[in-house]
Enzyme design. Structure first.
Site, PDB file in Angstrom:
ATOM      1  N   HIS A  56       7.900  -7.394  -4.077  1.00 49.99           N
ATOM      2  CA  HIS A  56       6.574  -7.753  -4.599  1.00 49.99           C
ATOM      3  C   HIS A  56       6.658  -9.052  -5.405  1.00 49.99           C
ATOM      4  CE1 HIS A  56       4.273  -4.138  -3.548  1.00 49.99           C
ATOM      5  NE2 HIS A  56       5.449  -3.542  -3.606  1.00 49.99           N
TER       6      HIS A  56
ATOM      7  N   SER B  75     -21.766  -4.234 -26.547  1.00 48.96           N
ATOM      8  CA  SER B  75     -21.023  -3.636 -27.659  1.00 48.96           C
ATOM      9  C   SER B  75     -20.664  -4.679 -28.707  1.00 48.96           C
ATOM     10  CB  SER B  75     -19.747  -2.994 -27.130  1.00 48.96           C
ATOM     11  OG  SER B  75     -18.830  -4.015 -26.750  1.00 48.96           O
ATOM     12  N   GLY B  76     -20.770  -5.964 -28.314  1.00 46.52           N
ATOM     13  CA  GLY B  76     -20.332  -7.018 -29.237  1.00 46.52           C
ATOM     14  C   GLY B  76     -18.897  -7.425 -28.987  1.00 46.52           C
TER      15      GLY B  76
ATOM     16  N   LYS C  87      -8.164  -9.578 -18.729  1.00 41.56           N
ATOM     17  CA  LYS C  87      -8.733  -9.949 -20.039  1.00 41.56           C
ATOM     18  C   LYS C  87      -8.645 -11.455 -20.345  1.00 41.56           C
ATOM     19  CE  LYS C  87     -10.194  -7.734 -23.847  1.00 41.56           C
ATOM     20  NZ  LYS C  87     -11.011  -6.516 -23.803  1.00 41.56           N
TER      21      LYS C  87
ATOM     22  N   GLU D  11       4.307 -10.691  -6.608  1.00 46.01           N
ATOM     23  CA  GLU D  11       3.195 -10.805  -7.562  1.00 46.01           C
ATOM     24  C   GLU D  11       3.497 -10.201  -8.935  1.00 46.01           C
ATOM     25  OE1 GLU D  11       3.427  -8.861  -4.981  1.00 46.01           O
ATOM     26  OE2 GLU D  11       2.332  -6.975  -5.167  1.00 46.01           O
TER      27      GLU D  11
ATOM     28  N   CYS E 296       5.368  -6.205   1.371  1.00 51.87           N
ATOM     29  CA  CYS E 296       5.796  -4.801   1.390  1.00 51.87           C
ATOM     30  C   CYS E 296       5.181  -4.075   2.599  1.00 51.87           C
ATOM     31  CB  CYS E 296       5.459  -4.141   0.055  1.00 51.87           C
ATOM     32  SG  CYS E 296       6.305  -2.579  -0.150  1.00 51.87           S
ATOM     33  N   TYR E 297       4.228  -3.166   2.380  1.00 53.29           N
ATOM     34  CA  TYR E 297       3.584  -2.496   3.527  1.00 53.29           C
ATOM     35  C   TYR E 297       3.020  -3.546   4.489  1.00 53.29           C
ATOM     36  CZ  TYR E 297       0.212   0.377   6.107  1.00 53.29           C
ATOM     37  OH  TYR E 297      -0.498   0.992   7.099  1.00 53.29           O
TER      38      TYR E 297
ATOM     39  N   VAL F 237     -15.579  -8.538 -26.341  1.00 55.02           N
ATOM     40  CA  VAL F 237     -15.427  -9.657 -25.415  1.00 55.02           C
ATOM     41  C   VAL F 237     -16.102  -9.373 -24.065  1.00 55.02           C
ATOM     42  CG1 VAL F 237     -13.750 -11.109 -24.199  1.00 55.02           C
ATOM     43  CG2 VAL F 237     -13.152 -10.102 -26.389  1.00 55.02           C
ATOM     44  N   ASP F 238     -15.788  -8.215 -23.485  1.00 55.19           N
ATOM     45  CA  ASP F 238     -16.192  -7.975 -22.102  1.00 55.19           C
ATOM     46  C   ASP F 238     -17.709  -7.941 -21.932  1.00 55.19           C
ATOM     47  OD1 ASP F 238     -13.504  -7.635 -22.138  1.00 55.19           O
ATOM     48  OD2 ASP F 238     -13.534  -5.481 -21.789  1.00 55.19           O
ATOM     49  N   SER F 239     -18.372  -7.146 -22.767  1.00 53.80           N
ATOM     50  CA  SER F 239     -19.816  -7.043 -22.570  1.00 53.80           C
ATOM     51  C   SER F 239     -20.516  -8.342 -22.988  1.00 53.80           C
ATOM     52  CB  SER F 239     -20.396  -5.822 -23.292  1.00 53.80           C
ATOM     53  OG  SER F 239     -20.235  -5.935 -24.676  1.00 53.80           O
TER      54      SER F 239
ATOM     55  N   GLY G 240       0.836  -1.194   0.000  1.00 54.44           N
ATOM     56  CA  GLY G 240       0.000   0.000   0.000  1.00 54.44           C
ATOM     57  C   GLY G 240       0.866   1.237   0.000  1.00 54.44           C
TER      58      GLY G 240
END
Ligand code: XMP
Length: 512
Positions: free
Chosen positions: A168, A222-223, A368, A170, A81-82, A225-227, A54
């Site tokens: 870190h 929207s057509g 994604k 990650e 870390c923090y 991937v996400d929506s 953080g």
């Protein structure tokens, strides 16, 4: 309930990356705010806890702290870390504000492998970002590793199974960081690693049902991937309580509206409303050349049309969005309102307040590639899941300068040929994005015996991993020649094709 790791979020930009690394190790994780009540943490029955990094300093007056009861739950804890400094301080060690700050790459020298470094070499290149450092170990801890500037870069209390990492693990730049995290999960927390996207799907469906109850949801499709994944997921959870709205803004690619309808018919058998608003958008955009003005008009008109469609539907309670984690810059602010820090670039972000819709964003913790996997679980076709990104303002920002039906027609046809050839030559999936741009330039040509004075089409193709930086793609000469010939021969109104060889930065991927 799957074996769960609770990640307490202290506002690091990497908190969701930690959660992702845990999912990659096939373990379920749940991100909770740092100040969660002990009872809320217990409800998750965690088999381990991670304290994220953080931006705060443990010395700051209001520095964020977890409920100290977490150290009595009897589960392994990993502070990053923090999180390490916090654990050090709360358990009786000492932290000092270091004059030797460490940012960027460093070398970790491992002196004892302990649980975390089991199976790893004794030197690792790791990524640091800290000002404060642990100066005295809390009771029960021992040092596992050092870096150039930090004597306590990795610590362990093997009895209580508490661990701290100053770097870190990650981030991708930390060598073998994923194995360090996996060691924590399997060797310290006893995770079996048998969780997968199918489990995520089941849990998301339960969660959506619980949150939505009997209420109704709209989603702007929207057509992309996400929506599409969000629509399929929510439809599977609540069926016809979901209505999707697809706004045809007249700035779509060739056959795009039909493709969205077919996707729905075949894969998401729910309610779809199509608002044909192309002429309204074009009227509003008439004569507008400035890219920012164009974007604003497109955004505002989208909201008007969307709002109008929603008002025909009766009472709606939720607005669903396919917002992904990288779309969200979110952190738990120190002493502030979390919502104030949430930024979304989505096109329906600015719906009128009077609509009083609650947000439903089932993908907001995913990246994604994870969304694509979820889409596969839902049975969506690869042609949708692997499609290149397409900007909200569509071809509106790919016709440079002012728009007209004629220019859009020329662009659509040229773009279609480019994409078709990319598929034929098996190049499409090697690229981040590829498209044509209509340039506001006319040039002289000769066709047969006649002089022509027509438009210039630019081909743009880039490789990238996240769109933050991008390189122009070195497409084979033979391929470029083929596309150029096809565009000039087949598209009426184009007599010259150029290829964009600019990288991002300093250019951008789109032209406007
Ligand atoms: P630039 O042109 O800034 O684009 O290098 C980076 C990525 O973002 C996409 N893009 C948009 N996406 N709404 C969107 O949803 C927008 O207004 C928008 N503008 C750019 C672009 O296609 C590329 O993938």
């Amino acid at each position: 309930m799957p074996q769960t790791i609770v990640v307490l979020d202290f506002g690091s930009q990497y908190t969701q990356v930690i959660a992702r690394r845990i999912r990659e190790a096939n373990v379920f994780s749940s991100v909770l705010p740092y100040n969660s009540k002990l009872s809320d943490i217990r409800k998750q029955s965690p088999v381990g806890i991670v304290l994220s990094g953080g931006p705060a300093s443990v010395f700051a007056k209001d520095s964020p702290k977890p409920n100290p009861g977490i150290f009595k739950l009897g589960v392994p804890i990993l502070g990053i870390c923090y999180g390490l400094q916090l654990m050090g301080k709360m358990l009786g060690g000492e932290v000092k504000s270091s004059d030797r700050r460490e940012y960027g790459r460093g070398t970790l020298t491992i002196e004892r492998k302990g649980t975390l470094f089991s199976g790893l070499p004794t030197k690792l290149s790791v990524w640091n970002s800290h000002g404060d450092s642990l100066a005295k170990l809390p009771k029960g801890f021992r040092v596992l590793a050092k870096t150039e500037n930090s004597s306590y870069a990795a610590i362990e209390d093997s009895k209580r199974k508490f661990f701290g990492l100053q770097f870190h693990p990650e981030v991708e730049h930390s060598e073998k960081g994923n194995i360090v995290i996996k060691n924590f999960l399997t060797k310290a927390c006893g995770c079996k690693g048998d969780w997968d996207m199918g489990d995520f799907l089941k849990a998301s469906i339960d969660q959506i049902r619980k949150v939505v109850g009997k209420e109704r949801v709209i989603l702007g499709l929207s057509g992309g991937v996400d929506s599409s994944v969000a629509a399929a997921l929510i439809h599977q959870a609540i069926g016809d309580q979901l209505t999707c709205i697809f706004v045809d803004n007249g700035l779509l690619r060739l056959h795009e509206r039909e493709q969205v309808k077919t996707l729905f018919k075949n894969h998401i058998p729910g309610k779809l409303r199509v608002a044909k608003a192309g002429s309204l958008f074009l009227r509003k955009l008439k004569g507008v050349k400035d890219p920012e003005k164009k974007r604003k008009i497109i955004g505002k008109t989208f909201i008007e049309v969307f709002d109008q469609e929603v008002s025909k539907l009766g009472k709606i309670d939720f607005l669903a969005q396919g917002t992904l984690y990288p779309d969200v810059i979110e952190s738990v602010p120190v002493g502030g309102n979390p919502a104030a820090l949430i930024k979304s670039h989505h096109n329906v972000g600015g719906l009128p307040k009077r609509m009083k819709l609650k947000l439903l964003e089932p993908l907001r913790e995913l990246f994604k590639d994870e969304v694509r996997n979820l889409g596969r679980e839902l049975g969506l076709p690869e042609s949708v899941l692997m499609r290149h990104p397409f900007p909200g303002p569509g071809l509106g920002v790919r016709v440079v300068g002012d728009l007209s039906q004629t220019k859009l027609k020329v662009l659509r046809e040229a773009d279609h040929i480019f994409i078709e050839e990319l598929f034929k030559h098996k190049l499409y999936h090697k690229l981040w994005q590829a498209f044509c741009v209509f340039l506001p330039v006319r040039s002289v040509g000769v066709m047969g015996d006649e002089r022509t004075y027509e438009n210039v089409i630019c081909m743009r193709a880039v490789t990238s991993s996240d769109a933050m930086t991008a390189d122009w793609a070195q497409l084979p000469d033979k391929f470029l020649r083929k596309v150029s010939n096809r565009i000039i021969n087949e598209v009426k109104g184009a007599n010259r094709v150029v290829y964009d060889i600019s990288s991002k930065p300093p250019s951008t991927i789109e032209w406007e």
